[in-house]
Design a protein around this motif. Structure first.
Motif, PDB file in Angstrom:
ATOM      1  N   TYR A  71       0.854  -1.184   0.000  1.00 16.85           N
ATOM      2  CA  TYR A  71       0.000   0.000   0.000  1.00 16.85           C
ATOM      3  C   TYR A  71       0.891   1.235   0.000  1.00 16.85           C
ATOM      4  N   PHE A  72       0.321   2.335  -0.433  1.00 17.20           N
ATOM      5  CA  PHE A  72       1.039   3.600  -0.447  1.00 17.20           C
ATOM      6  C   PHE A  72       0.291   4.598   0.405  1.00 17.20           C
ATOM      7  N   TYR A  73       1.028   5.445   1.104  1.00 24.64           N
ATOM      8  CA  TYR A  73       0.375   6.537   1.809  1.00 24.64           C
ATOM      9  C   TYR A  73       0.968   7.852   1.321  1.00 24.64           C
ATOM     10  N   ARG A  74       0.075   8.834   1.169  1.00 24.10           N
ATOM     11  CA  ARG A  74       0.434  10.110   0.550  1.00 24.10           C
ATOM     12  C   ARG A  74       0.021  11.253   1.456  1.00 24.10           C
ATOM     13  N   LEU A  75       0.995  12.093   1.761  1.00 21.59           N
ATOM     14  CA  LEU A  75       0.740  13.297   2.549  1.00 21.59           C
ATOM     15  C   LEU A  75       0.768  14.500   1.617  1.00 21.59           C
ATOM     16  N   ALA A  76      -0.308  15.269   1.614  1.00 23.64           N
ATOM     17  CA  ALA A  76      -0.351  16.543   0.902  1.00 23.64           C
ATOM     18  C   ALA A  76      -0.659  17.622   1.933  1.00 23.64           C
ATOM     19  N   ALA A  77       0.255  18.584   2.052  1.00 24.04           N
ATOM     20  CA  ALA A  77       0.096  19.653   3.042  1.00 24.04           C
ATOM     21  C   ALA A  77       0.630  20.934   2.429  1.00 24.04           C
ATOM     22  N   GLY A  78      -0.267  21.871   2.153  1.00 30.68           N
ATOM     23  CA  GLY A  78       0.167  23.069   1.446  1.00 30.68           C
ATOM     24  C   GLY A  78       0.712  22.646   0.091  1.00 30.68           C
ATOM     25  N   GLY A  79       1.921  23.059  -0.244  1.00 31.69           N
ATOM     26  CA  GLY A  79       2.523  22.660  -1.508  1.00 31.69           C
ATOM     27  C   GLY A  79       3.382  21.416  -1.399  1.00 31.69           C
ATOM     28  N   PHE A  80       3.436  20.837  -0.197  1.00 30.88           N
ATOM     29  CA  PHE A  80       4.288  19.670   0.044  1.00 30.88           C
ATOM     30  C   PHE A  80       3.521  18.391  -0.251  1.00 30.88           C
ATOM     31  N   VAL A  81       4.145  17.503  -1.026  1.00 35.01           N
ATOM     32  CA  VAL A  81       3.547  16.190  -1.276  1.00 35.01           C
ATOM     33  C   VAL A  81       4.632  15.132  -1.129  1.00 35.01           C
ATOM     34  N   ALA A  82       4.325  14.064  -0.398  1.00 36.41           N
ATOM     35  CA  ALA A  82       5.269  12.956  -0.265  1.00 36.41           C
ATOM     36  C   ALA A  82       4.485  11.653  -0.256  1.00 36.41           C
ATOM     37  N   VAL A  83       5.084  10.615  -0.850  1.00 37.77           N
ATOM     38  CA  VAL A  83       4.458   9.297  -0.910  1.00 37.77           C
ATOM     39  C   VAL A  83       5.456   8.265  -0.421  1.00 37.77           C
ATOM     40  N   LYS A  84       4.994   7.333   0.407  1.00 33.20           N
ATOM     41  CA  LYS A  84       5.834   6.220   0.842  1.00 33.20           C
ATOM     42  C   LYS A  84       5.038   4.934   0.729  1.00 33.20           C
ATOM     43  N   ARG A  85       5.755   3.805   0.680  1.00 31.86           N
ATOM     44  CA  ARG A  85       5.088   2.517   0.550  1.00 31.86           C
ATOM     45  C   ARG A  85       5.201   1.731   1.844  1.00 31.86           C
ATOM     46  N   MET A  86       4.243   0.849   2.032  1.00 29.84           N
ATOM     47  CA  MET A  86       4.240  -0.010   3.217  1.00 29.84           C
ATOM     48  C   MET A  86       3.681  -1.366   2.827  1.00 29.84           C
ATOM     49  N   SER A  87       4.039  -2.385   3.611  1.00 27.81           N
ATOM     50  CA  SER A  87       3.625  -3.751   3.297  1.00 27.81           C
ATOM     51  C   SER A  87       2.802  -4.333   4.421  1.00 27.81           C
ATOM     52  N   LEU A  88       1.618  -4.807   4.060  1.00 26.39           N
ATOM     53  CA  LEU A  88       0.738  -5.494   4.990  1.00 26.39           C
ATOM     54  C   LEU A  88       0.945  -7.001   4.782  1.00 26.39           C
ATOM     55  N   VAL A  89       1.347  -7.675   5.853  1.00 23.45           N
ATOM     56  CA  VAL A  89       1.614  -9.122   5.762  1.00 23.45           C
ATOM     57  C   VAL A  89       0.709  -9.842   6.736  1.00 23.45           C
ATOM     58  N   ARG A  90      -0.071 -10.759   6.215  1.00 23.11           N
ATOM     59  CA  ARG A  90      -0.985 -11.533   7.074  1.00 23.11           C
ATOM     60  C   ARG A  90      -0.302 -12.767   7.619  1.00 23.11           C
TER      61      ARG A  90
END
Length: 90
Positions: A71-90
């Motif tokens: 999965y990816f999570y994305r932060l948008a704040a003002g003009g700042f945007v960053a995306v990082k990935r994470m792994s869900l393991v069952r």
């Protein structure tokens, strides 16, 4: 003191099941959107959609209803945007 710049941290723990924490910092009062997406870019959940004051924030993400994968999570704040990935393991 207060943060001097926008930052999005890597979630921890990662890989995770089913809970993980996402930390970010904002140096000014600004509209903040922190959303999680699946590998196909479909929005899974909006964790934050609000105007926040300057500071350090930690948001817990509960993925107990989701399937394993990246999965990816994305932060948008003002003009700042960053995306990082994470792994869900069952």
């Amino acid at each position: 003191g207060l943060p001097t710049e926008f930052a999005l941290q890597q979630n921890y723990p990662n890989p995770f099941n089913p809970l993980t924490t996402i930390a970010f910092s904002i140096p000014e009062r600004v509209a903040v959107a922190l959303h999680v997406y699946d590998i196909l870019g479909r929005e899974v959940v909006a964790l934050v959609d609000d105007t926040l004051n300057p500071g350090e924030y930690k948001v817990q993400f509960d993925a107990s209803t989701l399937s394993s994968g990246v999965y990816f999570y994305r932060l948008a704040a003002g003009g700042f945007v960053a995306v990082k990935r994470m792994s869900l393991v069952r």
